[in-house]
Write a protein that holds these residues in place. Structure first.
Motif, mmCIF file in Angstrom:
data_model
loop_
_atom_site.group_PDB
_atom_site.id
_atom_site.type_symbol
_atom_site.label_atom_id
_atom_site.label_comp_id
_atom_site.label_asym_id
_atom_site.label_seq_id
_atom_site.Cartn_x
_atom_site.Cartn_y
_atom_site.Cartn_z
ATOM 1 N N UNK A 27 -67.251 -58.461 96.688
ATOM 2 C CA UNK A 27 -67.983 -58.610 97.950
ATOM 3 C C UNK A 27 -67.100 -59.173 99.060
ATOM 4 N N UNK A 28 -66.025 -59.825 98.662
ATOM 5 C CA UNK A 28 -65.184 -60.553 99.638
ATOM 6 C C UNK A 28 -64.737 -59.696 100.833
ATOM 7 N N UNK A 29 -64.329 -58.435 100.632
ATOM 8 C CA UNK A 29 -63.865 -57.653 101.801
ATOM 9 C C UNK A 29 -64.953 -57.295 102.812
ATOM 10 N N UNK A 30 -66.219 -57.495 102.495
ATOM 11 C CA UNK A 30 -67.290 -57.056 103.394
ATOM 12 C C UNK A 30 -67.521 -57.980 104.595
ATOM 13 N N UNK A 31 -66.945 -59.172 104.582
ATOM 14 C CA UNK A 31 -67.104 -60.091 105.722
ATOM 15 C C UNK A 31 -66.000 -61.134 105.704
ATOM 16 N N UNK A 32 -65.748 -61.687 106.899
ATOM 17 C CA UNK A 32 -64.792 -62.802 106.965
ATOM 18 C C UNK A 32 -65.530 -64.137 106.978
ATOM 19 N N UNK A 33 -66.872 -64.075 106.988
ATOM 20 C CA UNK A 33 -67.655 -65.322 107.050
ATOM 21 C C UNK A 33 -67.443 -66.162 105.798
ATOM 22 N N UNK A 34 -67.740 -67.443 105.957
ATOM 23 C CA UNK A 34 -67.574 -68.404 104.867
ATOM 24 C C UNK A 34 -68.471 -68.045 103.679
ATOM 25 N N UNK A 35 -67.903 -67.944 102.497
ATOM 26 C CA UNK A 35 -68.690 -67.778 101.272
ATOM 27 C C UNK A 35 -69.043 -69.176 100.746
ATOM 28 N N UNK A 36 -70.332 -69.461 100.814
ATOM 29 C CA UNK A 36 -70.893 -70.768 100.466
ATOM 30 C C UNK A 36 -71.467 -70.611 99.045
ATOM 31 N N UNK A 37 -70.650 -70.953 98.059
ATOM 32 C CA UNK A 37 -71.001 -70.612 96.676
ATOM 33 C C UNK A 37 -71.663 -71.798 95.967
ATOM 34 N N UNK A 38 -72.886 -71.573 95.547
ATOM 35 C CA UNK A 38 -73.713 -72.608 94.916
ATOM 36 C C UNK A 38 -73.742 -72.348 93.407
#
Ligand code: DX5
Ligand code: ZN
Length: 220
Positions: free
Chosen positions: A57-68
């Motif tokens: 999923x990482x390439x789909x956005x530059x937004x912060x991935x907030x992983x819970x």
């Protein structure tokens, strides 16, 4: 901690058959972060996704991935989530034998550290760690499922943490997660939250108009 409100949509309520597109849509709709709920069927009674999906999923956005991370034991998977592209890694203190060590581990990958408190988890679990973390995630439902009812009884805990943080001048974001909707979002902000997680409200209200729902949660 910045006073500006950030919205972190939970992809738990997204269509799992097209998660990449859903993330791009959230990005275009003005999401600040992307909240990724990781569940292992052991720490919580539900199973969602692992690091390989996050990496895809990482390439789909530059937004912060907030992983819970709702997984236990948590330490042995930190490396995989860090390398998969998580920006903030949040864990539950009950999922580790040594909270300080888990914090150090997350920092060793240059990631931001969050600690999450379930509705009944006490502040004592984290007070000794405030100088070394970036975020506290207050759960306002029992972790495990989206679409549950908000528990207002967690708001005093949020207020207390906000006071401690302000008094001691710590730079810690306060995030609230679970059952956030247009009626209670303002109460959460007033109690001190500066990041709101929302799954069902963002994906289901107003016929799934993501932008409208994100804007409403931010402004209400
Ligand atoms: C619950 C998760 C949440 C939650 C958000 O274990 O951590 O992120 O599902 O979804 P809503 O907003 O539907 O409660
Ligand atoms: Zn969550």
């Amino acid at each position: 901690m910045s006073e500006e409100i950030k919205i972190s949509p939970s992809i738990l309520s997204a269509d799992f058959s097209k998660l990449g597109e859903e993330i791009t849509s959230l990005d275009h709709a003005g999401a600040d972060y992307i909240h990724v709920d990781v569940m292992d069927g052991h720490f919580v009674p539900n199973i969602t996704m692992g690091p390989e999906i996050i990496r895809k999923l990482r390439p789909y956005t530059k937004k912060v991935f907030d992983v819970h991370l709702m997984i236990s034991p948590v330490d042995k998977y930190i490396k995989d989530f860090a390398n998969a592209g998580a920006d903030i890694i949040t864990f539950h203190p009950e999922a580790t034998e040594d909270t300080s060590n888990t914090i150090k581990l997350i920092k060793s990958y240059s990631k931001k550290v969050g600690i999450s408190l379930k509705p009944k988890s006490e502040i004592d679990l984290i007070v000794d760690h405030l100088s070394s973390i970036d975020l506290i995630l207050i759960m306002s439902v029992e972790p495990g499922f989206g679409g549950q009812k908000f528990m207002p009884e967690v708001l005093p805990k949020l207020e207390e943490l906000k006071n401690i943080i302000s008094k001691k001048n710590f730079n810690i974001d306060l995030e609230i997660d679970g059952g956030i909707n247009f009626d209670n979002c303002n109460k959460a902000k007033k109690a001190g939250a500066n990041i709101l997680v929302s799954g069902s409200t963002i994906f289901k209200e107003n016929n799934g108009n993501l932008k409208k729902n994100i804007d409403l949660l931010r402004s209400k």
